[in-house]
Design a protein around this motif. Structure first.
Motif, PDB file in Angstrom:
ATOM      1  N   LEU A  16       0.837  -1.191   0.000  1.00 60.31           N
ATOM      2  CA  LEU A  16       0.000   0.000   0.000  1.00 60.31           C
ATOM      3  C   LEU A  16       0.873   1.242   0.000  1.00 60.31           C
ATOM      4  O   LEU A  16       1.986   1.247   0.527  1.00 60.31           O
ATOM      5  N   MET A  17       0.358   2.303  -0.641  1.00 60.77           N
ATOM      6  CA  MET A  17       1.116   3.555  -0.718  1.00 60.77           C
ATOM      7  C   MET A  17       0.316   4.663  -0.052  1.00 60.77           C
ATOM      8  O   MET A  17      -0.891   4.814  -0.298  1.00 60.77           O
ATOM      9  N   ALA A  18       0.994   5.421   0.800  1.00 56.31           N
ATOM     10  CA  ALA A  18       0.318   6.534   1.480  1.00 56.31           C
ATOM     11  C   ALA A  18      -0.065   7.622   0.487  1.00 56.31           C
ATOM     12  O   ALA A  18      -1.139   8.213   0.559  1.00 56.31           O
ATOM     13  N   LEU A  19       0.824   7.881  -0.485  1.00 55.32           N
ATOM     14  CA  LEU A  19       0.574   8.893  -1.516  1.00 55.32           C
ATOM     15  C   LEU A  19       0.810   8.248  -2.883  1.00 55.32           C
ATOM     16  O   LEU A  19       1.919   8.292  -3.422  1.00 55.32           O
ATOM     17  N   ASP A  24       0.064  12.046 -14.046  1.00 56.27           N
ATOM     18  CA  ASP A  24       0.917  13.151 -14.459  1.00 56.27           C
ATOM     19  C   ASP A  24       2.370  12.896 -14.071  1.00 56.27           C
ATOM     20  O   ASP A  24       3.295  13.258 -14.797  1.00 56.27           O
ATOM     21  N   GLU A  25       2.575  12.263 -12.936  1.00 53.93           N
ATOM     22  CA  GLU A  25       3.933  11.945 -12.484  1.00 53.93           C
ATOM     23  C   GLU A  25       4.549  10.804 -13.296  1.00 53.93           C
ATOM     24  O   GLU A  25       5.774  10.717 -13.419  1.00 53.93           O
ATOM     25  N   LEU A  26       3.700   9.943 -13.844  1.00 55.72           N
ATOM     26  CA  LEU A  26       4.196   8.796 -14.598  1.00 55.72           C
ATOM     27  C   LEU A  26       4.574   9.147 -16.038  1.00 55.72           C
ATOM     28  O   LEU A  26       5.204   8.351 -16.723  1.00 55.72           O
ATOM     29  N   ILE A  27       4.154  10.322 -16.524  1.00 57.51           N
ATOM     30  CA  ILE A  27       4.419  10.722 -17.906  1.00 57.51           C
ATOM     31  C   ILE A  27       5.557  11.735 -17.922  1.00 57.51           C
ATOM     32  O   ILE A  27       5.482  12.767 -17.263  1.00 57.51           O
ATOM     33  N   PRO A  28       6.648  11.468 -18.659  1.00 58.70           N
ATOM     34  CA  PRO A  28       7.785  12.407 -18.719  1.00 58.70           C
ATOM     35  C   PRO A  28       7.369  13.787 -19.213  1.00 58.70           C
ATOM     36  O   PRO A  28       6.383  13.931 -19.966  1.00 58.70           O
ATOM     37  N   ALA A  86      -6.921   0.996 -25.506  1.00 59.26           N
ATOM     38  CA  ALA A  86      -5.841   1.830 -24.981  1.00 59.26           C
ATOM     39  C   ALA A  86      -6.324   2.735 -23.855  1.00 59.26           C
ATOM     40  O   ALA A  86      -5.575   3.005 -22.907  1.00 59.26           O
ATOM     41  N   CYS A  87      -7.568   3.186 -23.932  1.00 57.31           N
ATOM     42  CA  CYS A  87      -8.117   4.036 -22.862  1.00 57.31           C
ATOM     43  C   CYS A  87      -8.271   3.273 -21.546  1.00 57.31           C
ATOM     44  O   CYS A  87      -8.363   3.880 -20.477  1.00 57.31           O
ATOM     45  N   ARG A  88      -8.295   1.959 -21.628  1.00 56.53           N
ATOM     46  CA  ARG A  88      -8.408   1.135 -20.418  1.00 56.53           C
ATOM     47  C   ARG A  88      -7.048   0.673 -19.901  1.00 56.53           C
ATOM     48  O   ARG A  88      -6.927   0.349 -18.723  1.00 56.53           O
ATOM     49  N   GLU A  89      -6.024   0.634 -20.783  1.00 56.03           N
ATOM     50  CA  GLU A  89      -4.785  -0.045 -20.410  1.00 56.03           C
ATOM     51  C   GLU A  89      -3.520   0.797 -20.508  1.00 56.03           C
ATOM     52  O   GLU A  89      -2.520   0.470 -19.859  1.00 56.03           O
ATOM     53  N   ARG A  90      -3.512   1.867 -21.310  1.00 56.06           N
ATOM     54  CA  ARG A  90      -2.280   2.623 -21.528  1.00 56.06           C
ATOM     55  C   ARG A  90      -2.314   3.936 -20.756  1.00 56.06           C
ATOM     56  O   ARG A  90      -3.292   4.690 -20.840  1.00 56.06           O
ATOM     57  N   ILE A  91      -1.231   4.214 -20.066  1.00 55.63           N
ATOM     58  CA  ILE A  91      -1.178   5.387 -19.190  1.00 55.63           C
ATOM     59  C   ILE A  91      -1.407   6.704 -19.939  1.00 55.63           C
ATOM     60  O   ILE A  91      -2.205   7.528 -19.489  1.00 55.63           O
ATOM     61  N   PRO A  92      -0.742   6.980 -21.092  1.00 52.37           N
ATOM     62  CA  PRO A  92      -0.996   8.254 -21.783  1.00 52.37           C
ATOM     63  C   PRO A  92      -2.463   8.440 -22.176  1.00 52.37           C
ATOM     64  O   PRO A  92      -3.011   9.538 -22.036  1.00 52.37           O
TER      65      PRO A  92
END
Length: 511
Positions: A16-19, A24-28, A86-92
């Motif tokens: 589990l992650m607190a934050l 937006d953070e995952l995309i360069p 892609a809207c279900r599986e790809r981050i961008p």
């Protein structure tokens, strides 16, 4: 001493992650999807909003769907099903759609229906934004075309020549029966008008058959085979004629079309998705580029580039208010009609004519020493001088009309005493005195084009054309694998190419 063990980084799938990180953070920061997002956000989408009804259920926001479509074409995803996936599986895509999950029907309906009257304005907005950034010029363009295969069955086709052949066969069969009936008719007043090419239509065939029936039915000597043939004609010809007339309406000025996409014309492809270079149904795609950005695009039925420039230039004027100031194109556009059009629009035309490149070759020039364009012209006496020094006098004008309706005027000159000339048979191949036809206006335009193309700027533009407009097609077809349209019909094909044009421009900007 204990053996050492390999060291691994922590791997806890259920940690589990607190934050939790955001998309937006995952995309360069320099990712192409950010360019797509920023540019589409800056575009005026008012024309697109008009495609939606005020009443009814809620819709996915057009900005969301437009971004998904454009980024899909940027990343070589053209299928509505794969875009939905892609809207279900790809981050961008998930970032662009804000975790919305439009299905493939929604995406396909948006592309084929909602964008019909709005995508051109979106494309124009993108071009203007790029021009403001100094990335391209709207006034100085390079124009070229390519053929792209249509989403149509190559085995279900209609040819104009086939229709004309079948109608001619019908006319001959009616003529045979008419001639037979004329010999045995008791009352010549009952005979219908003889069938001609002008009256081969549904109504005239039906009227002719009815009158022939009256002539043959009352005559006991009439051949039974002829009566049977007339019954076959009565049963089949009117329906066939109606079918041919409908096909001719669809053909308009074309020579062929595919039954599965009636807007597609059969063209010789340099390459196609089967890589065998056959005659395939397709569209002639014309673009104008600047620094490898697409400034303007049009879709055409006709396979030759020569007849596309007028509509292409009109679209540029409609999009940006005026025609470009300078236009560079290859010899496929070098016709009298196009030169006249560009002169009228005050466009500086760096456009080759068909023999320009060959004319630069000294070996080619030496092969045709007696060509009409190499004969000396005396403008004071309005005569040409033949290779033997004899005068060729003006004998009249010849008027020619092109397939587009453009009228060309040729001045005709004729030599004298060719029979006794020692160069007879070498200078020309005709039996009588040599005749040449000179298009004075086109000759002037070619000379003007020759001088312009051989200036310092003309040479630079000729060289740049090869690596400005042509690489755009190569990038879309070869690097991004788009060699065949997915949608059918000229309107939807224009939408699809519009998305490809926007994608090309945004890829170039991101690079």
């Amino acid at each position: 001493m204990a053996a050492r063990k390999p060291v691994f980084r922590p791997y806890q799938q259920n940690q589990l992650m607190a934050l939790p990180p955001s998309f937006d953070e995952l995309i360069p920061a320099d990712h192409t999807v950010r360019v797509v997002n920023d540019v589409i956000n800056a575009v005026n989408i008012e024309p697109l909003l008009k495609a939606y009804h005020v009443r009814g259920g809620s819709n996915y926001h057009p900005l969301l769907l437009l971004k998904v479509l454009v980024y899909g074409y940027v990343t070589n995803i053209y299928s509505s099903r794969k875009l939905a996936e892609a809207c279900r599986e790809r981050i961008p895509f998930m970032w662009l759609s804000a975790m919305s999950k439009p299905d493939h029907n929604t995406i396909n309906r948006f592309r084929g229906v909602r964008l019909k009257h709005a995508l051109r304005s979106v494309f124009e907005e993108v071009v203007k934004l790029l021009a403001e950034e100094g990335l391209l010029s709207i006034d100085q363009v390079y124009t070229d075309g390519t053929k792209i295969e249509a989403n149509a069955n190559k085995y279900t086709f209609v040819w104009r020549k086939s229709i004309q052949t079948n109608k001619e066969k019908m006319k001959k069969q009616l003529e045979e029966i008419w001639n037979y009936a004329q010999h045995i008719a008791a009352d010549e007043d009952l005979m219908p008008e003889p069938p001609t090419a002008a009256n081969i239509n549904k109504e005239s065939v039906k009227a002719t058959v009815e009158k022939l029936n009256k002539v043959l039915a009352d005559n006991d000597q009439a051949d039974k085979k002829v009566k049977a043939k007339l019954r076959y004609i009565n049963k089949n010809f009117p329906a066939n004629i109606a079918k041919y007339e409908q096909q001719e309406v669809i053909l308009e000025t074309r020579n062929s079309y595919s039954k599965t996409d009636t807007d597609a014309t059969f063209m010789r492809m340099k390459e196609d998705h089967m890589l065998n270079g056959q005659l395939k149904p397709g569209y002639n795609v014309q673009i104008s580029s600047s620094n490898q950005f697409i400034v303007n695009y049009t879709i055409h039925h006709n396979p030759t580039d020569t007849t596309t420039l007028k509509a292409h230039l009109e679209q540029h004027k409609s999009s940006f208010g005026t025609a470009p100031k300078k236009l560079t194109a290859d010899a496929g556009y070098g016709s009298e009609e196009n030169y006249t059009l560009l002169e009228g629009e005050k466009v500086t035309a760096y456009v080759k004519y068909n023999s320009f490149d060959k004319g630069q070759n000294e070996n080619y020039n030496s092969k045709f020493p007696f060509a009409a364009e190499k004969l000396f012209y005396n403008d004071q006496q309005d005569v040409y001088i033949c290779p033997m020094g004899q005068k060729m006098h003006y004998i009249g004008n010849i008027i020619n009309k092109t397939s587009t309706g453009f009228v060309q005027t040729y001045k005709r000159y004729q030599a004298e005493n060719c029979a006794a000339c020692p160069l007879n048979g070498v200078c020309h191949k005709s039996k009588g005195n040599r005749i040449i036809d000179i298009n004075v206006n086109l000759k002037r335009q070619k000379q003007q084009a020759y001088e312009l193309l051989n200036t310092e700027e003309g040479i630079r533009r000729r060289k740049k054309r090869c690596f400005d407009v042509e690489p755009v097609f190569a990038n879309i077809k070869q690097n991004h694998g788009f060699r065949r349209f997915m949608l059918r019909g000229k309107e939807k094909v224009e939408i699809e190419w519009g998305l490809l044009a926007i994608a090309q421009n945004l890829r170039k900007k991101a690079a």
